[in-house]
Design a protein around this motif. Structure first.
Motif, mmCIF file in Angstrom:
data_model
loop_
_atom_site.group_PDB
_atom_site.id
_atom_site.type_symbol
_atom_site.label_atom_id
_atom_site.label_comp_id
_atom_site.label_asym_id
_atom_site.label_seq_id
_atom_site.Cartn_x
_atom_site.Cartn_y
_atom_site.Cartn_z
ATOM 1 N N ILE A 1 0.175 -37.083 14.919
ATOM 2 C CA ILE A 1 1.570 -36.877 15.293
ATOM 3 C C ILE A 1 1.918 -35.406 15.342
ATOM 4 C CG2 ILE A 1 3.957 -37.300 14.571
ATOM 5 C CD1 ILE A 1 2.982 -39.906 13.333
ATOM 6 N N ASP A 2 1.408 -34.664 14.356
ATOM 7 C CA ASP A 2 1.692 -33.238 14.304
ATOM 8 C C ASP A 2 0.628 -32.582 13.452
ATOM 9 O OD1 ASP A 2 3.079 -30.814 14.654
ATOM 10 O OD2 ASP A 2 4.056 -31.044 12.717
ATOM 11 N N GLY A 3 0.169 -31.416 13.899
ATOM 12 C CA GLY A 3 -0.763 -30.675 13.059
ATOM 13 C C GLY A 3 -1.854 -30.017 13.845
ATOM 14 N N ALA A 4 -2.392 -28.947 13.276
ATOM 15 C CA ALA A 4 -3.502 -28.221 13.887
ATOM 16 C C ALA A 4 -4.258 -27.554 12.775
ATOM 17 C CB ALA A 4 -2.982 -27.219 14.904
ATOM 18 N N GLY A 5 -4.921 -26.465 13.099
ATOM 19 C CA GLY A 5 -5.620 -25.698 12.067
ATOM 20 C C GLY A 5 -7.024 -26.194 11.806
ATOM 21 N N HIS A 6 -7.679 -26.786 12.834
ATOM 22 C CA HIS A 6 -9.043 -27.278 12.633
ATOM 23 C C HIS A 6 -10.027 -26.112 12.632
ATOM 24 C CE1 HIS A 6 -6.938 -30.872 13.565
ATOM 25 N NE2 HIS A 6 -6.813 -30.585 14.851
ATOM 26 N N HIS A 7 -11.114 -26.290 11.886
ATOM 27 C CA HIS A 7 -12.168 -25.269 11.942
ATOM 28 C C HIS A 7 -13.516 -25.946 11.743
ATOM 29 C CE1 HIS A 7 -12.050 -25.632 7.560
ATOM 30 N NE2 HIS A 7 -13.172 -24.949 7.509
ATOM 31 N N GLY B 1 -5.281 -26.680 8.217
ATOM 32 C CA GLY B 1 -3.869 -26.946 8.422
ATOM 33 C C GLY B 1 -3.490 -28.346 8.019
ATOM 34 N N LEU B 2 -2.193 -28.621 7.962
ATOM 35 C CA LEU B 2 -1.680 -29.952 7.670
ATOM 36 C C LEU B 2 -1.730 -30.811 8.930
ATOM 37 C CD1 LEU B 2 1.468 -29.148 5.495
ATOM 38 C CD2 LEU B 2 -0.672 -30.160 4.708
ATOM 39 N N ILE B 3 -2.149 -32.056 8.781
ATOM 40 C CA ILE B 3 -2.238 -32.987 9.900
ATOM 41 C C ILE B 3 -1.538 -34.277 9.500
ATOM 42 C CG2 ILE B 3 -3.774 -34.282 11.427
ATOM 43 C CD1 ILE B 3 -5.887 -32.140 10.919
ATOM 44 N N LEU B 4 -0.533 -34.671 10.249
ATOM 45 C CA LEU B 4 0.197 -35.913 9.997
ATOM 46 C C LEU B 4 -0.244 -36.948 11.023
ATOM 47 C CD1 LEU B 4 2.437 -37.412 8.422
ATOM 48 C CD2 LEU B 4 4.067 -36.563 10.140
ATOM 49 N N THR B 5 -0.713 -38.096 10.535
ATOM 50 C CA THR B 5 -1.171 -39.164 11.423
ATOM 51 C C THR B 5 -0.336 -40.420 11.205
ATOM 52 O OG1 THR B 5 -2.819 -39.952 9.824
ATOM 53 C CG2 THR B 5 -3.533 -38.288 11.410
ATOM 54 N N GLY B 6 -0.372 -41.311 12.192
ATOM 55 C CA GLY B 6 0.338 -42.580 12.101
ATOM 56 C C GLY B 6 -0.542 -43.719 12.546
ATOM 57 N N ARG B 7 -0.365 -44.875 11.881
ATOM 58 C CA ARG B 7 -1.088 -46.101 12.257
ATOM 59 C C ARG B 7 -0.060 -47.194 12.502
ATOM 60 N NH1 ARG B 7 -4.882 -47.585 7.643
ATOM 61 N NH2 ARG B 7 -3.969 -45.932 6.415
ATOM 62 N N LYS B 8 0.047 -47.659 13.715
ATOM 63 C CA LYS B 8 1.089 -48.621 14.052
ATOM 64 C C LYS B 8 0.883 -49.961 13.362
ATOM 65 C CE LYS B 8 3.519 -50.657 17.982
ATOM 66 N NZ LYS B 8 3.634 -50.700 19.449
ATOM 67 N N ASP B 9 -0.361 -50.445 13.339
ATOM 68 C CA ASP B 9 -0.588 -51.791 12.813
ATOM 69 C C ASP B 9 -0.309 -51.867 11.320
ATOM 70 O OD1 ASP B 9 -2.741 -50.236 12.094
ATOM 71 O OD2 ASP B 9 -4.201 -51.857 12.294
ATOM 72 N N GLN B 10 -0.586 -50.778 10.576
ATOM 73 C CA GLN B 10 -0.363 -50.783 9.134
ATOM 74 C C GLN B 10 1.010 -50.227 8.757
ATOM 75 O OE1 GLN B 10 -2.536 -51.894 6.585
ATOM 76 N NE2 GLN B 10 -3.453 -52.899 8.345
ATOM 77 N N GLN B 11 1.755 -49.720 9.748
ATOM 78 C CA GLN B 11 3.054 -49.113 9.481
ATOM 79 C C GLN B 11 2.949 -48.098 8.348
ATOM 80 O OE1 GLN B 11 6.117 -52.012 8.939
ATOM 81 N NE2 GLN B 11 5.829 -52.936 10.933
ATOM 82 N N ILE B 12 2.038 -47.160 8.540
ATOM 83 C CA ILE B 12 1.815 -46.175 7.494
ATOM 84 C C ILE B 12 1.520 -44.825 8.125
ATOM 85 C CG2 ILE B 12 -0.673 -46.605 7.273
ATOM 86 C CD1 ILE B 12 -0.327 -46.233 4.245
#
Length: 337
Positions: free
Chosen positions: A331-337, A269-280
């Motif tokens: 932040i959002d995402g699943a679908g791990h296997h 699945g699609l996984i959206l991540t965030g990093r606060k220190d890098q603002q990315i």
């Protein structure tokens, strides 16, 4: 270069082959160092490193890459660049790079423990070709410099090539400091350590419509990732990155539309991540437990992914750069296997 309106992903200054990709040589692999900026618009350039398997003479599979975003390239001044390469697999392979600008402090840019030969090579035999003083880029970048009355120039001086030399930094471990190395010098006892070369190499090929967001935003709260779980350990296919939550959600919707069916076929699945220190923000496909599974999924998605999609492992293996990923949250995402 800082005013170039688009991303710069292909400006090579050093290149290593182990083995080369022409003349039907088996198990081709290249390690490239270059300079670039991963977003469009005016901004600093940073050193990049890229490791690529060739599964065919013109078909690449990126194994790992990194961008030294904390240390901008200092133009118009002399600097000392140090490179170290040790041939090995995902545990024994080692790439190290440091930079000391004239009159400044030494900065470790990369300290990466990962493959430095083709991942399918059963008997790697060392570096076959290398270019320690390279300047290789796209036609578009050359034309932009010419149209603005400038040119690309890199000056080299005092190139030294050492064998059996290890980096003199605190995180060196037993893999590089075997048995009889004298604590007062930097000479390693391990005869299998690959030649250290002063070279930087090619980064990713130019991409089509997978541009990273424009300028970083100024308000930290607008890019702070929502609280969530840590990114699970494993391998991922990296698709895109953005500097704003709005842009990140837009690119997530785009890829959901494009990949919903195919992702179900490969069980990811699609996984959206965030990093606060890098603002990315970063969008990935995962999670895969083995390199074989991740590479197989990438091959099955051929033609649907951006040209510069690549595989990335998490947690990151590079000790020096690992702290940049401490605050990564899903932040959002699943679908791990």
């Amino acid at each position: 270069l800082k005013d170039y309106p688009d991303r710069i992903t292909f400006l090579v200054i050093m290149e290593i082959w182990n083995n080369h990709s022409w003349d039907n040589a088996p198990h081709p692999f290249t390690l490239s160092v270059g300079m670039g900026k991963p977003w469009s618009g005016t901004g600093d350039l940073y050193f990049m490193v890229d490791a690529v398997d060739y599964v065919a003479p013109t078909q690449k599979s990126r194994i790992w890459n990194d961008l030294a975003t904390g240390v901008p390239v200092p133009f118009g001044t002399w600097m000392t660049l140090e490179f170290y390469v040790r041939e090995g697999d995902g545990q024994a392979g080692h790439f190290f790079m440091a930079m000391t600008p004239e009159g400044g402090d030494r900065k470790v840019l990369f300290d990466i423990r990962n493959y430095t030969h083709n991942t399918t090579d059963p008997e790697p035999g060392g570096i076959t070709h290398w270019n320690p003083m390279k300047l290789y880029t796209s036609r578009q970048l050359v034309e932009y410099m010419r149209d603005n009355g400038s040119s690309l120039r890199v000056y080299w001086d005092d190139l030294e090539i050492w064998k059996d030399m290890r980096p003199d930094f605190a995180t060196a471990d037993a893999a590089d400091t075997d048995a009889t190395a004298d604590a007062t010098d930097t000479e390693a006892a391990d005869p299998d350590v690959a030649d250290t070369v002063a070279a930087e190499t090619e980064v990713a090929d130019a991409v089509d419509d997978t541009e990273i967001a424009e300028e970083p935003v100024d308000d930290p709260e607008s890019v702070a990732p929502a609280a969530g779980a840590d990114l699970p350990p494993g391998l991922y296919i990296q698709l895109e990155a953005a500097h704003s939550r709005e842009r990140a959600l837009e690119m997530q919707d785009k890829w959901k539309t494009r990949l919903t069916g195919p992702l179900g076929d490969i069980g990811a699945g699609l996984i959206l991540t965030g990093r606060k220190d890098q603002q990315i923000f970063e969008l990935r496909i995962g999670t895969f437990q083995t390199y074989r599974d991740a590479a197989s999924a990438m091959n099955r998605l051929e033609g649907l992914l951006p040209d510069d999609a690549f595989l990335i492992s998490f947690p990151r293996p590079a000790d020096v750069n690992r702290e940049r990923y401490y605050d990564m949250r899903v932040i959002d995402g699943a679908g791990h296997h």
